[in-house]
Design a protein around this motif. Structure first.
Motif, PDB file in Angstrom:
ATOM      1  N   ASP A  38       1.630  -1.325   4.673  1.00 59.88           N
ATOM      2  CA  ASP A  38       0.695  -0.457   3.940  1.00 59.88           C
ATOM      3  C   ASP A  38       0.361  -0.990   2.549  1.00 59.88           C
ATOM      4  N   GLU A  41      -7.428   7.202   3.145  1.00 61.14           N
ATOM      5  CA  GLU A  41      -6.505   8.122   3.816  1.00 61.14           C
ATOM      6  C   GLU A  41      -6.809   8.165   5.316  1.00 61.14           C
ATOM      7  N   GLU A  61     -10.449   7.139  -2.049  1.00 63.75           N
ATOM      8  CA  GLU A  61      -9.154   7.548  -1.521  1.00 63.75           C
ATOM      9  C   GLU A  61      -9.241   8.331  -0.204  1.00 63.75           C
ATOM     10  N   SER A 121      -2.902   9.181  -2.300  1.00 62.82           N
ATOM     11  CA  SER A 121      -1.867  10.088  -1.825  1.00 62.82           C
ATOM     12  C   SER A 121      -0.712   9.291  -1.219  1.00 62.82           C
ATOM     13  N   GLU A 122       0.471   9.855  -1.282  1.00 60.89           N
ATOM     14  CA  GLU A 122       1.655   9.164  -0.767  1.00 60.89           C
ATOM     15  C   GLU A 122       1.901   9.464   0.711  1.00 60.89           C
ATOM     16  N   LYS A 123       1.022  10.268   1.288  1.00 55.39           N
ATOM     17  CA  LYS A 123       1.189  10.627   2.699  1.00 55.39           C
ATOM     18  C   LYS A 123       1.224   9.384   3.580  1.00 55.39           C
ATOM     19  N   ILE A 124       2.312   9.224   4.321  1.00 52.95           N
ATOM     20  CA  ILE A 124       2.343   8.128   5.289  1.00 52.95           C
ATOM     21  C   ILE A 124       1.957   8.693   6.645  1.00 52.95           C
ATOM     22  N   LYS A 125       1.046   7.994   7.299  1.00 54.20           N
ATOM     23  CA  LYS A 125       0.470   8.517   8.533  1.00 54.20           C
ATOM     24  C   LYS A 125       1.114   7.874   9.765  1.00 54.20           C
ATOM     25  N   LYS A 126       1.374   6.563   9.676  1.00 55.62           N
ATOM     26  CA  LYS A 126       1.840   5.814  10.840  1.00 55.62           C
ATOM     27  C   LYS A 126       3.142   5.098  10.522  1.00 55.62           C
ATOM     28  N   LYS A 136      -6.034   5.075   7.462  1.00 60.17           N
ATOM     29  CA  LYS A 136      -4.629   4.963   7.889  1.00 60.17           C
ATOM     30  C   LYS A 136      -4.420   5.326   9.354  1.00 60.17           C
TER      31      LYS A 136
END
Lengths: 456, 456
Positions: free
Chosen positions: B12, B75, B71, A2-7, B78
């Protein structure tokens, strides 16, 4: 993947090298501090016997918008800064809200809260001036821990007066200060005149930040080569904390979004000012209309139910008279677990900004704050400090409003600290053993009646 | 501004997407696990009733050097990964050593230790398999907290058996698990046959990891749709922990240095293997001669004084027979505060590698470990977990050796967790209320005599 950036974390090259002094940009400058005896406006020199000289000057600096962070302080900031800006996907999902929730995670500091940002600066300035001993007060223990560690870094002796209720509720905070080599005394104590007077009148007094401040100032002014330091309320403390918001501003740029609402809990105002001022600058200078929400405990409602008056910062009346929203310097807040929010007054800058409509206060009940904290822990993994739980509760309130109204707002709150030293409070919450306490109007009036009528 | 860089964090794009399985590269493969009844080598299927299928397969996988991190696990990683690699300038200065000291800071994870790296993976694989309930044991409480949080993330019920001495010494660990919604039972308990047997023989039994494992396995195998998870010792746990060393390897590249010595504390071996295996690969494959030092408590000296034999992983004998360095599965370690290091055996992979000379064990006294922890706290700000204090003590020993010999070696240690939930132990240390305990040879022989003689 997933492309979700968390930080989001800034590269070293983008970490701020200056603090932001909002006083320089305020439309209505804060009113002057007054000398407690003469009632005349104070000059920086008048503060020198209490605070180190550099902090005294910063306190009254209404002209320089940017102040350099000294290199030895920046060097030590590297230990934990830049702190992460985190997208709270877990909390968003738990609330099923269209809002985008971000938090600035100040809990990653070595001592577990934002307090170290100012402790490092204050102790450094004291050291530069040749000071050998520092006194302070601590409520929840977050500030005392930060000050103790900063003192151990610069080789200075620390004496901490800890609000008695916190001293008893949070033995581990005490232990942390001991590990860092500080001397810790529960307040009120018999070691000062201020403490003795209070204990004589009320032997079972739980203590308050106001009382602990009196004791720490008394010890500082009666000890050679010693100065007092404060962890919140004062202008120079908020100044040092702006490193939070300055980082967050650049980190929000990385997200491609800009906060509609900036939220923090409110005790004296240091973590609130820290995250808010850099964003508020754009409201003042460029007419942006970001909303700023200060979450205070309903048991200590200075922002929503206090009065804007000249009042003392401490119980005994050692401090200058400060123009601020106050519940009265004798106000005895309920023994809630968010010890860091049990203070009678709001910082001078923030009081003026509240008066001028730049922020609003909201009142959070203790049980609601812990409910929010548990939801956050389950969804984001971090057990928040009871103080920070207030910011989370206010954020949840806004996120649910977004859901009800179908709005995709961007919410940013400051996670001022973790709650790993406050787990006894969580135990009590989980055992349904916590109560809410909201003072009656009559009670508030009783304390405010004791404030000398000196309308700003 | 000084050019000293304090922290190294990977972007990342460089965060590992695979774990490293050292079994595939080992010159002498680990000997097979044996079925406790038949004494025949085990197949993965034999483990399915206890562990989820994927972990069972990983456990015995001696062919694939690289295993994809799923994944959903990446996730969640992160939230706290990549963890910082920190140059311990403060500690170097305090020791006045020419050594360059780096540490990998796993204490920044939401639950305060490296344990979450494997908990997220194990719970994810259980969830994928349709498991609804998970049991586990916990010593210091670090693993139990991690497992509880991971379960809350994936919507699985967690039941944790916590070693009784830790349950009593660390009430806040219990609280953390409660906040995350887990059920926590002190072990030995009356809820299992294994617990009842031990309590009947010794009502004041303090508990041990071995006993808690027996109880957790018994509950798992007698509950529908339930599996057991373990926080250390096993091969698949070390596998998941290699994310630590894989990150550290890339972070060391950023520093321009390569470690001469890699150091970690040693309980069952998960944090040691986690940081060591990716570096040890270069010793195995390319003949590098990095030194690997495992710091164990002198009260539980399996690496230096144990025997390499087939023994059970638990007290009661529910597990397969494992070829490992052991003090005997009935060994009762002293009630030291580093609960996570009170285990009788070393993981199978690490035992083989120790036998083959790839690592060495060193024994650290309890008081020396806390002395090291306090020095580290004062110089670096982070109060380390009592377990991690052992790694710090071993690192200090090496750094002082560098000083004595005038050598500028590069030391890397793993800070496996913080000690904020262990402050009562620090209190006892600071009050001179802690003792050292080293078992006599006669005592060790007594326990080892109970191990069935089945020479690997």
């Amino acid at each position: 993947m997933s492309e979700k950036i968390k930080k989001y974390v800034l590269p070293d090259s983008k970490v701020p090298t200056q603090w932001y002094n909002i006083q320089a940009d305020m439309v209505n400058k804060p009113l002057p501090f007054l000398h407690p005896a003469t009632k005349q406006p104070l000059k920086a020199e008048d503060l020198f016997p209490i605070f180190c000289e550099e902090c005294s000057k910063q306190e009254l600096n209404q002209t320089d918008a940017w102040i350099d962070i000294p290199e030895p302080v920046r060097e030590r900031y590297k230990n934990w800064r830049c702190t992460p800006l985190v997208r709270a996907y877990g909390l968003e999902k738990a609330l099923d809200t269209p809002a985008h929730i971000y938090f600035k995670n100040e809990s990653v500091s070595p001592v577990g809260s934002h307090k170290l940002n100012s402790a490092m600066a204050q102790v450094y300035y004291c050291k530069e001036q040749g000071i050998t001993n520092i006194t302070t007060e601590t409520g929840a223990g977050q500030w005392g821990t930060a000050l103790s560690y900063a003192c151990s870094q610069f080789g200075i002796d620390a004496a901490v007066y800890m609000v008695k209720i916190s001293y008893e509720q949070k033995p581990y905070r005490r232990s942390m200060m001991h590990v860092f080599g500080a001397q810790v005394t529960p307040s009120p104590s018999m070691s000062t005149r201020a403490g003795k007077d209070i204990l004589t009148a009320d032997p079972s007094n739980n203590g308050s930040l106001g009382t602990a401040i009196s004791e720490a100032i008394e010890l500082a002014t009666q000890t050679k080569n010693c100065r007092y330091t404060l962890g919140s309320v004062l202008n120079h403390v908020s100044l040092h904390q702006t490193v939070i918001g300055l980082e967050a501003e650049k980190q929000m740029e990385m997200t491609g979004e800009y906060p509609d609402k900036v939220i923090a809990c409110f005790g004296g105002g240091s973590n609130f000012g820290g995250i808010a001022f850099p964003f508020m600058r754009h409201n003042i200078l460029e007419g942006k209309n970001t909303e700023f929400i200060a979450a205070e405990p309903s048991s200590c409602p200075k922002l929503t139910r206090g009065k804007f008056e000249y009042d003392f910062g401490d119980e005994t009346g050692y401090t200058p008279l400060l123009p601020m929203y106050t519940l009265g310097h004798n106000f005895q807040p309920a023994s809630i677990h968010a010890g860091g929010l049990r203070y009678h007054g709001a910082g001078v800058i923030l009081s003026q900004l509240l008066k001028d409509g730049y922020l609003k206060g909201v009142d959070i009940d203790q049980t609601e704050s812990f409910k929010a904290g548990v939801l956050f822990a389950k969804s984001e993994g971090i057990i928040p400090a009871p103080e920070s739980c207030h910011a989370i509760a206010a954020t949840i309130h806004e996120a649910l409003k977004c859901k009800a109204e179908g709005k995709q707002q961007v919410l940013l709150f400051n996670l001022s600290g973790h709650g790993l030293i406050d787990l006894a409070s969580y135990d009590r919450y989980l055992s349904n053993d916590l109560q809410d306490y909201v003072p009656s109007n009559a009670e508030l009036e009783k304390y405010l009646a004791q404030v000398e009528p000196l309308q700003p």
